[in-house]
Scaffold this motif. Structure first.
Motif, PDB file in Angstrom:
ATOM      1  N   PHE A   1      20.860  32.932 138.645  1.00  0.00           N
ATOM      2  CA  PHE A   1      21.283  34.332 138.634  1.00  0.00           C
ATOM      3  C   PHE A   1      20.076  35.186 138.982  1.00  0.00           C
ATOM      4  O   PHE A   1      19.123  35.252 138.202  1.00  0.00           O
ATOM      5  CB  PHE A   1      21.866  34.699 137.273  1.00  0.00           C
ATOM      6  N   PRO A   2      20.090  35.847 140.148  1.00  0.00           N
ATOM      7  CA  PRO A   2      18.877  36.499 140.638  1.00  0.00           C
ATOM      8  C   PRO A   2      18.425  37.682 139.782  1.00  0.00           C
ATOM      9  O   PRO A   2      17.253  38.035 139.789  1.00  0.00           O
ATOM     10  CB  PRO A   2      19.275  36.979 142.042  1.00  0.00           C
ATOM     11  N   HIS A   3      19.366  38.281 139.030  1.00  0.00           N
ATOM     12  CA  HIS A   3      19.010  39.465 138.248  1.00  0.00           C
ATOM     13  C   HIS A   3      18.519  39.097 136.853  1.00  0.00           C
ATOM     14  O   HIS A   3      18.180  39.982 136.079  1.00  0.00           O
ATOM     15  CB  HIS A   3      20.205  40.408 138.165  1.00  0.00           C
ATOM     16  N   PHE A   4      18.543  37.800 136.521  1.00  0.00           N
ATOM     17  CA  PHE A   4      18.029  37.360 135.220  1.00  0.00           C
ATOM     18  C   PHE A   4      16.650  36.751 135.412  1.00  0.00           C
ATOM     19  O   PHE A   4      16.395  36.069 136.411  1.00  0.00           O
ATOM     20  CB  PHE A   4      18.940  36.279 134.617  1.00  0.00           C
ATOM     21  N   SER A   5      15.778  36.942 134.426  1.00  0.00           N
ATOM     22  CA  SER A   5      14.496  36.245 134.452  1.00  0.00           C
ATOM     23  C   SER A   5      14.768  34.755 134.276  1.00  0.00           C
ATOM     24  O   SER A   5      15.873  34.345 133.898  1.00  0.00           O
ATOM     25  CB  SER A   5      13.611  36.749 133.308  1.00  0.00           C
ATOM     26  N   VAL A   6      13.740  33.942 134.535  1.00  0.00           N
ATOM     27  CA  VAL A   6      13.872  32.501 134.344  1.00  0.00           C
ATOM     28  C   VAL A   6      14.334  32.218 132.913  1.00  0.00           C
ATOM     29  O   VAL A   6      15.263  31.438 132.679  1.00  0.00           O
ATOM     30  CB  VAL A   6      12.520  31.825 134.653  1.00  0.00           C
ATOM     31  N   MET A   7      13.697  32.873 131.955  1.00  0.00           N
ATOM     32  CA  MET A   7      14.052  32.662 130.552  1.00  0.00           C
ATOM     33  C   MET A   7      15.529  32.965 130.317  1.00  0.00           C
ATOM     34  O   MET A   7      16.260  32.175 129.723  1.00  0.00           O
ATOM     35  CB  MET A   7      13.161  33.566 129.678  1.00  0.00           C
TER      36      MET A   7
ATOM     37  N   GLU B   1      21.005  32.361 128.574  1.00  0.00           N
ATOM     38  CA  GLU B   1      22.276  33.099 128.599  1.00  0.00           C
ATOM     39  C   GLU B   1      23.457  32.243 128.120  1.00  0.00           C
ATOM     40  O   GLU B   1      24.226  32.674 127.261  1.00  0.00           O
ATOM     41  CB  GLU B   1      22.538  33.633 130.013  1.00  0.00           C
ATOM     42  N   ALA B   2      23.601  31.046 128.701  1.00  0.00           N
ATOM     43  CA  ALA B   2      24.748  30.211 128.331  1.00  0.00           C
ATOM     44  C   ALA B   2      24.627  29.722 126.892  1.00  0.00           C
ATOM     45  O   ALA B   2      25.623  29.665 126.161  1.00  0.00           O
ATOM     46  CB  ALA B   2      24.875  29.030 129.286  1.00  0.00           C
ATOM     47  N   GLN B   3      23.421  29.391 126.473  1.00  0.00           N
ATOM     48  CA  GLN B   3      23.245  28.954 125.078  1.00  0.00           C
ATOM     49  C   GLN B   3      23.741  30.026 124.125  1.00  0.00           C
ATOM     50  O   GLN B   3      24.448  29.743 123.156  1.00  0.00           O
ATOM     51  CB  GLN B   3      21.763  28.723 124.770  1.00  0.00           C
ATOM     52  N   MET B   4      23.340  31.283 124.403  1.00  0.00           N
ATOM     53  CA  MET B   4      23.689  32.356 123.487  1.00  0.00           C
ATOM     54  C   MET B   4      25.151  32.764 123.617  1.00  0.00           C
ATOM     55  O   MET B   4      25.833  32.986 122.626  1.00  0.00           O
ATOM     56  CB  MET B   4      22.771  33.564 123.722  1.00  0.00           C
ATOM     57  N   HIS B   5      25.625  32.839 124.851  1.00  0.00           N
ATOM     58  CA  HIS B   5      26.993  33.315 125.053  1.00  0.00           C
ATOM     59  C   HIS B   5      28.022  32.230 124.761  1.00  0.00           C
ATOM     60  O   HIS B   5      29.068  32.505 124.172  1.00  0.00           O
ATOM     61  CB  HIS B   5      27.144  33.818 126.486  1.00  0.00           C
TER      62      HIS B   5
ATOM     63  N   SER C   1      11.831  27.308 126.309  1.00  0.00           N
ATOM     64  CA  SER C   1      10.390  27.123 126.505  1.00  0.00           C
ATOM     65  C   SER C   1      10.046  25.641 126.583  1.00  0.00           C
ATOM     66  O   SER C   1       9.252  25.218 127.426  1.00  0.00           O
ATOM     67  CB  SER C   1       9.618  27.760 125.350  1.00  0.00           C
ATOM     68  N   ASP C   2      10.662  24.850 125.694  1.00  0.00           N
ATOM     69  CA  ASP C   2      10.425  23.407 125.732  1.00  0.00           C
ATOM     70  C   ASP C   2      10.814  22.830 127.077  1.00  0.00           C
ATOM     71  O   ASP C   2      10.070  22.043 127.678  1.00  0.00           O
ATOM     72  CB  ASP C   2      11.250  22.712 124.640  1.00  0.00           C
ATOM     73  N   LEU C   3      12.002  23.250 127.555  1.00  0.00           N
ATOM     74  CA  LEU C   3      12.494  22.708 128.834  1.00  0.00           C
ATOM     75  C   LEU C   3      11.590  23.133 129.977  1.00  0.00           C
ATOM     76  O   LEU C   3      11.316  22.342 130.882  1.00  0.00           O
ATOM     77  CB  LEU C   3      13.935  23.175 129.082  1.00  0.00           C
ATOM     78  N   LEU C   4      11.126  24.398 129.944  1.00  0.00           N
ATOM     79  CA  LEU C   4      10.252  24.866 131.020  1.00  0.00           C
ATOM     80  C   LEU C   4       8.946  24.070 131.026  1.00  0.00           C
ATOM     81  O   LEU C   4       8.409  23.749 132.086  1.00  0.00           O
ATOM     82  CB  LEU C   4       9.964  26.365 130.860  1.00  0.00           C
ATOM     83  N   ARG C   5       8.450  23.755 129.839  1.00  0.00           N
ATOM     84  CA  ARG C   5       7.222  22.960 129.763  1.00  0.00           C
ATOM     85  C   ARG C   5       7.467  21.591 130.378  1.00  0.00           C
ATOM     86  O   ARG C   5       6.674  21.088 131.171  1.00  0.00           O
ATOM     87  CB  ARG C   5       6.793  22.830 128.297  1.00  0.00           C
ATOM     88  N   LYS C   6       8.608  21.038 130.043  1.00  0.00           N
ATOM     89  CA  LYS C   6       8.968  19.726 130.561  1.00  0.00           C
ATOM     90  C   LYS C   6       9.083  19.746 132.086  1.00  0.00           C
ATOM     91  O   LYS C   6       8.735  18.789 132.774  1.00  0.00           O
ATOM     92  CB  LYS C   6      10.309  19.338 129.952  1.00  0.00           C
ATOM     93  N   MET C   7       9.563  20.880 132.604  1.00  0.00           N
ATOM     94  CA  MET C   7       9.735  21.013 134.049  1.00  0.00           C
ATOM     95  C   MET C   7       8.431  21.430 134.733  1.00  0.00           C
ATOM     96  O   MET C   7       8.406  21.657 135.932  1.00  0.00           O
ATOM     97  CB  MET C   7      10.803  22.077 134.373  1.00  0.00           C
TER      98      MET C   7
ATOM     99  N   TYR D   1      11.132  36.158 138.061  1.00  0.00           N
ATOM    100  CA  TYR D   1      12.504  36.205 138.564  1.00  0.00           C
ATOM    101  C   TYR D   1      12.656  35.155 139.659  1.00  0.00           C
ATOM    102  O   TYR D   1      11.669  34.813 140.327  1.00  0.00           O
ATOM    103  CB  TYR D   1      12.825  37.606 139.080  1.00  0.00           C
ATOM    104  N   PRO D   2      13.863  34.649 139.849  1.00  0.00           N
ATOM    105  CA  PRO D   2      14.055  33.554 140.809  1.00  0.00           C
ATOM    106  C   PRO D   2      13.418  33.808 142.169  1.00  0.00           C
ATOM    107  O   PRO D   2      12.839  32.884 142.742  1.00  0.00           O
ATOM    108  CB  PRO D   2      15.576  33.456 140.911  1.00  0.00           C
ATOM    109  N   PHE D   3      13.485  35.064 142.672  1.00  0.00           N
ATOM    110  CA  PHE D   3      12.970  35.278 144.031  1.00  0.00           C
ATOM    111  C   PHE D   3      11.459  35.078 144.112  1.00  0.00           C
ATOM    112  O   PHE D   3      10.907  34.947 145.189  1.00  0.00           O
ATOM    113  CB  PHE D   3      13.358  36.683 144.538  1.00  0.00           C
ATOM    114  N   GLN D   4      10.806  35.056 142.932  1.00  0.00           N
ATOM    115  CA  GLN D   4       9.354  34.869 142.943  1.00  0.00           C
ATOM    116  C   GLN D   4       8.965  33.390 142.935  1.00  0.00           C
ATOM    117  O   GLN D   4       7.787  33.076 142.935  1.00  0.00           O
ATOM    118  CB  GLN D   4       8.749  35.569 141.714  1.00  0.00           C
ATOM    119  N   LEU D   5       9.958  32.503 142.892  1.00  0.00           N
ATOM    120  CA  LEU D   5       9.682  31.075 142.788  1.00  0.00           C
ATOM    121  C   LEU D   5       9.950  30.364 144.108  1.00  0.00           C
ATOM    122  O   LEU D   5      10.759  30.811 144.911  1.00  0.00           O
ATOM    123  CB  LEU D   5      10.573  30.443 141.710  1.00  0.00           C
TER     124      LEU D   5
END
Lengths: 269, 251, 211
Positions: free
Chosen positions: B101-107, B112-116, B130-136, B145-149
């Motif tokens: 989702f381009p308008h959401f930060s990576v976090m 979003e899905a976990q909470m919603h 955070s754990d998953l991002l570290r793993k990745m 934001y996605p466009f920066q990656l």
């Protein structure tokens, strides 16, 4: 931003003054000669103003004033050009030279006389209030606390606002683009009365067959004149001369009888 | 134990039959690669399992519950809305085009899905993310934001996003096809690492070497049918099937 | 001059009331219309399409007159003229907004909806949290255009007798035989639209954090 606004304002002023200056700068009064040279006399009118000037079923502009103007221009040897204008912008139209005169049931008010060169009055008029036939309103005083419709920029508007006590007694003055809209507004109950020219009121009631009546008491007695630019004395005099001639030979009375069933003109009387 | 079973599944798009009687089972802890030419129906199969497409007939069960079933009278019926919603969360999907989702930060993409959907509290969801991002290998990109990656980084975020819901099975739909060749390695490394952790995975891929390397089992599809199914050795090295041979000879 | 400015400010207030009330009603109504236009039900979508065609295919001034006068001839009762203005403007602008919304909604890549679906988002959550925020960003330039047009369209309200800024200016011009009030009105409109453009610039810049 501020600078830009200033420039815009100055530009506005410049346009406004050039419009006025353009007329003054001409040496001598060439107004009549110019019309004769062009061979065209441009008459400005609100083409929804029966019976003075309006469009018939064939979309031709006809009316009492139109017939008068046709006769006058015929005698002057020029072509009549009818130029429909926004009645609310008539002064600008005249001052910027888009039209040569305003000839369209044009009421001579004191304010207008300051800036417009009128002929002598040719017809007497009155501003009257029209109400629905079943309305309890019998006099102008009965309109206190009620809504009154007028055509914006019309002499009815001058008459209403000019009579301060009357204007103050009203609940609301509703200004619309033309008399027709005002009368439609009366029919649907948007306003309780419409103030307009006696002739227009008579004609409208007659032709529409609507259940309206005119209050006996009128707001103001008025005179119709033909309006020219302040400096166009020669042109104004020529038209006045032709009208007098038409009154003398009975043409004026004939045209008036065609439209109103009698001679209502006051030229030379 | 089979975590996904697919039985006699058929699917057509108007007159074109894309899946013609597909049956197979995915075992827990297994890495299954699906290979085959374009238009062979392998992506459609994934989309049917993840409920992005509805099958015309056949049975699909996920984690012991039936998503869709065709009975003896030939009537095909999907489970009720709530069951479908519950079952489909057991299967994660990683898209070819990431679809972050381009308008959401990576976090936020990951939380979003976990909470919603799972109603995980925000703190906990962020810890998981955070754990998953570290793993990745992207711990510093949480606020980006996605466009920066880069494409590879975006795909790793989308894997983290899918994993955050703790699916029983993770599906990949040609996860490296939209990437520049030099970026495919980082994605394949992530999938390989997940395999060592015994994550159950189904990978639709064009990377033959990779399929051979990480899979426990390979399915070769062609023209809406499963042509061959077996261990990587059996399919890549010792196939007897002419169509498989012809397909593999192109690589 | 001071009195004239007071009158014109009053007219401006009326114009602004028309402006804000129209936005208040047409912005959400446009969304409903857009949804109807994209409906899978043939009857709904073609009805809504017809409505959009009428609203965009006829002059606003005509719709204004219709909304004000027609109810009397049809139902025998009439609405207040200011209400009629708001109704006419709201249903007209809703049609334009609807088409802008539709373009924005349809420009969201299908893949994002699929991602939302696979992640288990409800339809409502997908619409409010995934689609709409991105639609807002995409439609900003087109919306800016429409809103600026609306500022200028408020001048049409005088047709049915609502004394907004331009009517006041024209009356003053007729009374004083001067073009000046009209030019002053022009400056008023210009300032209003300068504020509108600036606001849209700001919003666009605020939404520039992602691409």
């Amino acid at each position: 931003m501020k600078k830009f606004l200033m420039i815009l304002m100055l530009a506005g002023l410049a346009v406004a003054t050039i419009g006025a200056a353009g007329v003054k700068e001409q040496g001598g009064d060439q107004s009549l000669q110019k019309v004769l040279d062009k061979g065209v006399f441009v008459l400005g009118l609100d083409d929804s103003f029966p019976p003075m000037g309006y469009r018939n079923e064939d979309n031709e502009i006809v009316g009492f004033d139109i017939d008068l103007a046709k006769e006058v221009t015929k005698r002057m040897g020029v072509t009549l050009k009818l130029q429909p204008i926004d009645w609310n912008a008539k002064e600008q139209e005249l001052n910027t030279g888009n039209i040569d005169c305003i000839w369209n049931g044009f009421t001579m008010t004191e304010e207008r006389k300051q800036v417009i060169n009128f002929t002598d009055p040719y017809v007497n008029n009155a501003q009257v209030a029209v109400v629905k036939a079943g309305s309890p309103v019998k006099t102008l005083a009965d309109l206190a606390g009620k809504k009154v419709g007028i055509q914006a920029g019309s002499s009815a508007s001058d008459a209403v606002y000019g009579n301060e006590a009357f204007a103050k007694s009203l609940k609301e003055i509703v200004e619309v683009k033309d008399n027709l809209t005002a009368l439609m507004d009366l029919e649907i109950g948007g306003v309780d009365a419409v103030v307009l020219d006696l002739f227009v009121a008579n004609d409208n009631i007659k032709r529409s067959g609507k259940d309206f009546k005119i209050l006996a008491e009128s707001l103001s007695a008025e005179e119709y004149g033909i309006g020219f630019r302040k400096n166009d004395q020669a042109l104004r005099d020529e038209v006045q001369k032709q009208l007098l001639a038409m009154a003398a030979d009975g043409t004026l009375a004939k045209i008036s009888t065609d439209w109103f069933g009698g001679d209502i003109t006051v030229v030379g009387k | 134990m089979a975590v996904i079973t697919v039985d006699h599944v058929r699917k057509s798009f108007s007159s074109l039959e894309v899946l013609k009687d597909i049956s197979f089972a995915l075992e827990t802890g297994e890495v299954l690669s699906i290979i085959g030419p374009s238009g062979s129906g392998k992506s459609t199969l994934l989309r049917c399992i993840t409920n992005l497409e509805q099958v015309d007939s056949g049975t699909i069960s996920i984690g012991g519950d039936t998503l869709v079933h065709t009975d003896d009278q030939g009537i095909t019926q999907y489970a009720d809305k709530h069951t479908v919603a519950r079952i489909r969360l057991r299967v994660g999907l990683v898209f070819q085009n990431f679809n972050l989702f381009p308008h959401f930060s990576v976090m936020r993409n990951i939380t979003e899905a976990q909470m919603h959907v799972l109603k995980t509290p925000k703190d906990e969801a962020q810890d998981i993310a955070s754990d998953l991002l570290r793993k990745m290998g992207l711990p510093e990109k949480a606020d980006a934001y996605p466009f920066q990656l880069s494409g590879g980084q975006q795909q790793r975020v989308s894997i983290a996003r899918a994993l955050a819901l703790k699916p029983q099975v993770l599906c990949f739909d040609e996860p490296t096809s939209a990437l520049d060749p030099e970026l495919t390695g980082e994605i394949l490394a992530v999938i390989k690492e997940l395999a060592t952790e015994h994550m159950t995975m189904m990978v639709v891929t064009h990377e033959m070497a990779f399929a051979r390397d990480i899979s426990n089992r390979v399915i070769f599809m062609d023209d809406g049918l499963i042509v061959e199914e077996g261990t990587p050795e059996a399919v890549f090295s010792n196939t007897k099937n002419e169509r498989t041979k012809r397909f593999l000879s192109r690589f | 001059m001071g009195k004239l400015l007071m009158l014109m400010l009053e007219g401006t207030f009326t114009s602004l009331r028309i402006f804000f009330l129209t936005l208040l009603f047409s912005l959400p109504l446009g969304l409903v219309v857009a949804k109807g236009r994209m409906s899978r039900h043939r009857i709904i979508s073609s009805l809504v399409n017809g409505y959009i065609m009428i609203m965009r295919g006829t002059p606003l001034i005509l719709q204004l007159i219709f909304v004000y006068f027609a109810p009397y001839y049809i139902f025998g009762s009439s609405t207040d003229r200011f209400t009629a203005v708001i109704i006419a403007y709201a249903i007209n602008y809703a049609a334009y907004f609807a088409e802008i919304y539709r373009g924005g909604i349809q420009s969201i890549p299908q893949g994002q909806l699929e991602a939302a679906s696979v992640l288990g988002f409800t339809k409502v959550h997908t619409f409010t949290h995934v689609i709409m925020p991105q639609v807002v960003k995409r439609i900003m330039p087109a919306m800016g255009n429409e809103v600026i047009t609306l500022v200028k369209d408020t001048a049409l309200a005088q047709t049915i007798g609502v004394a907004e800024l331009f009517r006041v200016a024209q009356n003053a011009a007729a009374r004083e035989f001067s073009t000046m009030p009209i030019f002053i009105a022009g400056i008023f409109y210009f300032v209003m639209n300068a504020i509108v453009s600036k606001s849209f610039d700001l919003i666009e810049r605020k939404l520039d954090y992602y691409r």
